[in-house]
Design a protein around this motif. Sequence first.
Motif, short mmCIF file in Angstrom:
data_model
loop_
_atom_site.label_atom_id
_atom_site.label_comp_id
_atom_site.label_asym_id
_atom_site.label_seq_id
_atom_site.Cartn_x
_atom_site.Cartn_y
_atom_site.Cartn_z
N ASN A 162 0.83 -1.21 0.00
CA ASN A 162 0.00 0.00 0.00
C ASN A 162 0.86 1.26 0.00
O ASN A 162 0.50 2.27 -0.61
CB ASN A 162 -0.93 0.00 1.22
CG ASN A 162 -2.09 -0.98 1.06
OD1 ASN A 162 -2.63 -1.12 -0.03
ND2 ASN A 162 -2.44 -1.66 2.13
N GLU A 163 2.00 1.18 0.65
CA GLU A 163 2.94 2.30 0.65
C GLU A 163 3.48 2.54 -0.76
O GLU A 163 3.58 3.68 -1.22
CB GLU A 163 4.09 1.98 1.60
CG GLU A 163 5.16 3.04 1.70
CD GLU A 163 6.34 2.60 2.55
OE1 GLU A 163 7.48 3.00 2.22
OE2 GLU A 163 6.13 1.87 3.54
N LYS A 166 0.74 4.12 -2.87
CA LYS A 166 0.59 5.52 -2.50
C LYS A 166 1.69 6.38 -3.13
O LYS A 166 1.46 7.53 -3.53
CB LYS A 166 0.61 5.67 -0.97
CG LYS A 166 0.29 7.05 -0.46
CD LYS A 166 0.25 7.07 1.06
CE LYS A 166 -0.08 8.46 1.59
NZ LYS A 166 -0.13 8.48 3.08
N GLN A 167 2.87 5.80 -3.24
CA GLN A 167 4.00 6.51 -3.84
C GLN A 167 3.98 6.48 -5.36
O GLN A 167 4.83 7.09 -6.01
CB GLN A 167 5.32 5.89 -3.34
CG GLN A 167 5.56 6.07 -1.85
CD GLN A 167 6.75 5.26 -1.35
OE1 GLN A 167 7.27 4.39 -2.06
NE2 GLN A 167 7.17 5.52 -0.12
#
Length: 262
Positions: A162-163, A166-167
């Motif tokens: 998820n990180e 998001k990036q």
Amino acid sequence: MKGKNLLKKTVVLTVALAIAVGAAACGSKKDDESKSKKTYVVGTEPTFAPFDTTDADGNIVGFDMDLMKAIGKNQGFEVKFKSFGFDALIPSVNAKNCDIIAAGMTANEDRVKKVDFSNTYYDSGNSVLVKSDNTTVKGIDDLTPDMTVAVQIGTTGADKANELKKQGKIKDVKVNDGVDTCLLQVKNGDVDALIIDKPVADRAVKSNKAFKTVGETLDAESYAFAVAKGDKALLEKINKGLENIKKDGTYEKLYKKWFEGK
């Protein structure tokens, strides 16, 4: 003559009766001890081999299960195992639907706010797993904005994916209840990669030539058992039992059984 025979019979009957009474007493004592032992319900998510899985008969087995049995034996309590979705484990232990969580769970900062963790029992990290014929992805840095990554719900691998999304480093994240579904998606080409705990990825690669792991281990982390917030008495038993089975060689024996096949 009859008197002597009667005496012999009386002695034999007396001895037999004494043995029977003694055996009954021993059996009763064992039954009472068994009944007096506390039984704790251990919650897990059994698609996380070799820590938590099922055998051919559907019984929940694994490294975590054997550790909990050994700790229970050392500390004088019994355990029985119950399956939950991974994301349901913490709510379940706090709702008293289980007493202990044994599920290859990382004692991270967010979870520490919700449950109390034991001393750690296994050091791990995440791996990137792909199909064995994948020549594009050689590590996490090779994931691109057009790729989709599979994860198991509630894991640190899911947090990592998820990180990345998001990036803007990957296109999408496919969240699944079990690791088995994640692996099937990789095998079928429905996703480009899976981010999952290293020992689980290693086990999948060892048992199925369709997979391989790439790149370095991500995000060092440690597993621990968990109990409801404030359950200090149970936590103390787990910690003491874990310490003892490490000292007496039981931990090493179980580690070799599940990770080295010995």
